[in-house]
Design a protein around this motif. Structure first.
Motif, PDB file in Angstrom:
ATOM      1  N   GLN A 128       0.984  -1.150  -0.157  1.00  8.45           N
ATOM      2  CA  GLN A 128      -0.036   0.186  -0.111  1.00  8.45           C
ATOM      3  C   GLN A 128       0.785   1.262   0.078  1.00  8.45           C
ATOM      4  O   GLN A 128       1.735   1.307   0.748  1.00  8.45           O
ATOM      5  N   TYR A 129       0.496   2.093  -0.964  1.00 15.30           N
ATOM      6  CA  TYR A 129       1.028   3.358  -0.768  1.00 15.30           C
ATOM      7  C   TYR A 129       0.499   4.539   0.150  1.00 15.30           C
ATOM      8  O   TYR A 129      -0.720   4.605   0.219  1.00 15.30           O
ATOM      9  N   ILE A 130       1.535   5.214   0.703  1.00 16.09           N
ATOM     10  CA  ILE A 130       0.944   6.121   1.911  1.00 16.09           C
ATOM     11  C   ILE A 130       1.386   7.332   1.256  1.00 16.09           C
ATOM     12  O   ILE A 130       2.240   8.017   1.103  1.00 16.09           O
ATOM     13  N   LEU A 131      -0.023   8.157   0.674  1.00 25.00           N
ATOM     14  CA  LEU A 131       0.449   9.346  -0.107  1.00 25.00           C
ATOM     15  C   LEU A 131      -0.320  10.540   0.506  1.00 25.00           C
ATOM     16  O   LEU A 131       0.159  11.627   0.264  1.00 25.00           O
ATOM     17  N   THR A 132      -1.284  10.132   1.520  1.00 28.83           N
ATOM     18  CA  THR A 132      -2.060  11.174   1.820  1.00 28.83           C
ATOM     19  C   THR A 132      -2.268  10.933   3.402  1.00 28.83           C
ATOM     20  O   THR A 132      -1.861   9.857   3.977  1.00 28.83           O
ATOM     21  N   MET A 133      -2.818  11.881   4.282  1.00 29.80           N
ATOM     22  CA  MET A 133      -3.052  11.719   5.765  1.00 29.80           C
ATOM     23  C   MET A 133      -4.002  10.614   5.918  1.00 29.80           C
ATOM     24  O   MET A 133      -4.044   9.947   6.759  1.00 29.80           O
ATOM     25  N   ARG A 134      -4.886  10.418   4.693  1.00 29.19           N
ATOM     26  CA  ARG A 134      -6.064   9.542   4.959  1.00 29.19           C
ATOM     27  C   ARG A 134      -5.201   7.948   4.823  1.00 29.19           C
ATOM     28  O   ARG A 134      -5.561   7.183   5.541  1.00 29.19           O
ATOM     29  N   ASP A 135      -4.337   8.004   4.080  1.00 31.42           N
ATOM     30  CA  ASP A 135      -3.414   6.571   4.044  1.00 31.42           C
ATOM     31  C   ASP A 135      -2.800   6.310   5.290  1.00 31.42           C
ATOM     32  O   ASP A 135      -2.410   5.268   5.855  1.00 31.42           O
ATOM     33  N   ALA A 136      -2.450   7.628   5.770  1.00 38.48           N
ATOM     34  CA  ALA A 136      -1.262   7.568   6.998  1.00 38.48           C
ATOM     35  C   ALA A 136      -2.045   7.292   8.360  1.00 38.48           C
ATOM     36  O   ALA A 136      -1.439   6.622   9.274  1.00 38.48           O
ATOM     37  N   TRP A 137      -3.426   7.336   8.412  1.00 35.03           N
ATOM     38  CA  TRP A 137      -4.158   7.482   9.523  1.00 35.03           C
ATOM     39  C   TRP A 137      -4.014   6.257  10.227  1.00 35.03           C
ATOM     40  O   TRP A 137      -3.466   6.153  11.471  1.00 35.03           O
ATOM     41  N   ILE A 147       7.904   5.903  15.758  1.00 38.01           N
ATOM     42  CA  ILE A 147       8.367   6.580  14.422  1.00 38.01           C
ATOM     43  C   ILE A 147       8.509   5.099  13.754  1.00 38.01           C
ATOM     44  O   ILE A 147       8.903   4.080  14.013  1.00 38.01           O
ATOM     45  N   THR A 148       8.085   5.404  12.332  1.00 36.84           N
ATOM     46  CA  THR A 148       7.955   4.305  11.424  1.00 36.84           C
ATOM     47  C   THR A 148       8.455   5.048  10.149  1.00 36.84           C
ATOM     48  O   THR A 148       8.155   6.145   9.498  1.00 36.84           O
ATOM     49  N   PHE A 149       9.513   4.228   9.451  1.00 32.29           N
ATOM     50  CA  PHE A 149      10.135   4.772   8.163  1.00 32.29           C
ATOM     51  C   PHE A 149       9.596   3.959   7.273  1.00 32.29           C
ATOM     52  O   PHE A 149       9.606   2.586   7.138  1.00 32.29           O
ATOM     53  N   ILE A 150       9.161   4.594   6.182  1.00 30.02           N
ATOM     54  CA  ILE A 150       8.469   3.818   4.824  1.00 30.02           C
ATOM     55  C   ILE A 150       9.119   4.440   3.681  1.00 30.02           C
ATOM     56  O   ILE A 150       9.587   5.546   3.633  1.00 30.02           O
ATOM     57  N   GLY A 151       8.984   3.512   2.584  1.00 26.78           N
ATOM     58  CA  GLY A 151       9.397   4.172   1.231  1.00 26.78           C
ATOM     59  C   GLY A 151       8.057   3.829   0.370  1.00 26.78           C
ATOM     60  O   GLY A 151       7.035   4.211   0.426  1.00 26.78           O
ATOM     61  N   HIS A 152       8.398   3.335  -0.924  1.00 21.92           N
ATOM     62  CA  HIS A 152       7.330   2.981  -1.936  1.00 21.92           C
ATOM     63  C   HIS A 152       6.949   3.947  -2.681  1.00 21.92           C
ATOM     64  O   HIS A 152       6.605   3.996  -3.813  1.00 21.92           O
ATOM     65  N   THR A 153       6.447   5.209  -2.212  1.00 26.07           N
ATOM     66  CA  THR A 153       6.087   6.440  -2.968  1.00 26.07           C
ATOM     67  C   THR A 153       7.101   7.240  -3.742  1.00 26.07           C
ATOM     68  O   THR A 153       6.745   7.947  -4.761  1.00 26.07           O
ATOM     69  N   HIS A 154       8.334   7.281  -3.197  1.00 28.33           N
ATOM     70  CA  HIS A 154       9.425   7.989  -3.941  1.00 28.33           C
ATOM     71  C   HIS A 154       9.070   9.432  -3.711  1.00 28.33           C
ATOM     72  O   HIS A 154       9.712  10.190  -4.284  1.00 28.33           O
ATOM     73  N   LEU A 155       8.296   9.736  -2.435  1.00 30.50           N
ATOM     74  CA  LEU A 155       8.179  11.208  -2.143  1.00 30.50           C
ATOM     75  C   LEU A 155       8.735  11.186  -0.744  1.00 30.50           C
ATOM     76  O   LEU A 155       8.279  10.735   0.271  1.00 30.50           O
ATOM     77  N   GLN A 156       9.718  12.322  -0.550  1.00 26.95           N
ATOM     78  CA  GLN A 156      10.320  12.626   0.723  1.00 26.95           C
ATOM     79  C   GLN A 156       9.420  13.414   1.588  1.00 26.95           C
ATOM     80  O   GLN A 156       8.900  14.318   0.889  1.00 26.95           O
ATOM     81  N   GLY A 157       9.443  12.788   2.759  1.00 21.22           N
ATOM     82  CA  GLY A 157       8.591  13.791   3.752  1.00 21.22           C
ATOM     83  C   GLY A 157       7.906  12.840   4.782  1.00 21.22           C
ATOM     84  O   GLY A 157       8.448  11.846   5.033  1.00 21.22           O
ATOM     85  N   GLY A 158       6.618  12.930   5.062  1.00 22.78           N
ATOM     86  CA  GLY A 158       5.879  12.117   5.989  1.00 22.78           C
ATOM     87  C   GLY A 158       4.572  12.698   6.575  1.00 22.78           C
ATOM     88  O   GLY A 158       4.182  13.791   6.131  1.00 22.78           O
ATOM     89  N   PHE A 159       4.433  12.271   7.894  1.00 21.61           N
ATOM     90  CA  PHE A 159       3.335  12.621   8.611  1.00 21.61           C
ATOM     91  C   PHE A 159       3.636  12.626  10.088  1.00 21.61           C
ATOM     92  O   PHE A 159       4.136  11.775  10.351  1.00 21.61           O
ATOM     93  N   ALA A 160       2.979  13.659  10.631  1.00 24.74           N
ATOM     94  CA  ALA A 160       3.173  13.675  12.106  1.00 24.74           C
ATOM     95  C   ALA A 160       1.732  13.778  12.809  1.00 24.74           C
ATOM     96  O   ALA A 160       0.935  14.381  12.276  1.00 24.74           O
ATOM     97  N   GLN A 161       1.716  13.213  13.919  1.00 26.09           N
ATOM     98  CA  GLN A 161       0.260  13.100  14.852  1.00 26.09           C
ATOM     99  C   GLN A 161       0.537  12.935  16.191  1.00 26.09           C
ATOM    100  O   GLN A 161       1.482  12.385  16.841  1.00 26.09           O
TER     101      GLN A 161
END
Ligand code: ZN
Length: 254
Positions: A128-137, A147-161
């Motif tokens: 599964q691609y985590i592209l949005t907060m909906r995916d990250a929730w 903390i969880t480190f993920i790849g797959h989308t090739h987009l640097q950054g992330g989500f904080a909650q």
């Protein structure tokens, strides 16, 4: 555990020039974590695997790894990805194919770092691609580590909650072609999903190789971008007979 600096690499995709530039620029680190998709797309699968085998203490498999080593069918891939996977499958040495086939699926928690989860896609579903907060929730709320480190989308950054607040993170850089870093401090009791970005095929409209360093004492993630020998990587793709598109897209970072 004492201070540790973990170099986090993801989505190298057979790009030797980008990997070498990242390793040269990384500075000091104590361990290397590879979040998968070591091969597929790029023209140097064996050279890249040789380096990762030697340096990475933890490896997580990616979807391209699975297809390239023959564990999964390429039918779900688009024609360009499929052509690259078939080329990679033939090109890899038997030893490298075997090594790749033995790389475990995520999520993985490093023995020495119980507060960390490593995954290729979502820690709840490796594809599964985590592209949005909906995916990250769901992963942010269901994974037990801070903390969880993920790849797959090739987009640097992330989500904080940190309930009830949450936000998306995107590193801010000043140039488009120099080596740069952007530091994110990790406040206590805030949970993070962090993507170091892709070494070998960035898709955030920035062609520079992307990676991250996690510093456990400073409690920060340092996002990095470094230029690499793009022409050499493109030339190798074209000379290997791989689809031209795979060379062209590297320049655009998408
Ligand atoms: Zn990938």
């Amino acid at each position: 555990m004492d201070r540790m600096r973990a170099l986090i690499l993801s989505d190298i995709h057979g790009n030797l020039e980008a990997l070498n530039a990242a390793l040269d620029a990384a500075g000091e680190y104590d361990t290397v974590w590879n979040l998968g998709d070591v091969v597929g797309y790029g023209a140097s699968p064996n050279e890249v695997i040789d380096i990762v085998r030697e340096r990475a203490q933890i490896n997580v498999r990616g979807n391209h790894d699975r297809v390239c080593c023959g564990l999964a069918s390429a039918l779900g891939f688009n024609p360009v990805a499929r052509a690259a996977a078939m080329w990679t499958r033939d090109e890899m040495t038997a030893a490298n194919r075997e090594w790749l086939a033995a790389v475990p699926a995520g999520p993985i928690t490093p023995a020495e770092m119980p507060s960390v989860t490593l995954a290729h896609g979502s820690p709840l579903n490796e594809d599964q691609y985590i592209l949005t907060m909906r995916d990250a929730w769901a992963p942010l709320h269901q994974i037990g580590t801070t903390i969880t480190f993920i790849g797959h989308t090739h987009l640097q950054g992330g989500f904080a909650q940190r309930d009830p607040d949450w936000h998306e993170l995107r590193p801010q850089y000043k140039t488009r072609n120099e080596a740069e870093s952007w530091t994110l401090s990790l406040p206590e009791s805030t949970r993070h999903l962090i993507n170091p970005g892709s070494i070998g095929q960035p898709r955030d409209c920035d062609w520079r190789a992307a990676f991250a360093i996690y510093d456990t004492i400073a409690n920060e993630v340092i996002f990095r971008r470094v230029p690499y020998d793009l022409t050499a990587a493109q030339g190798r793709i074209l000379m290997a007979g791989l689809p031209e598109k795979l060379a062209a897209r590297l320049r655009e970072g998408r």
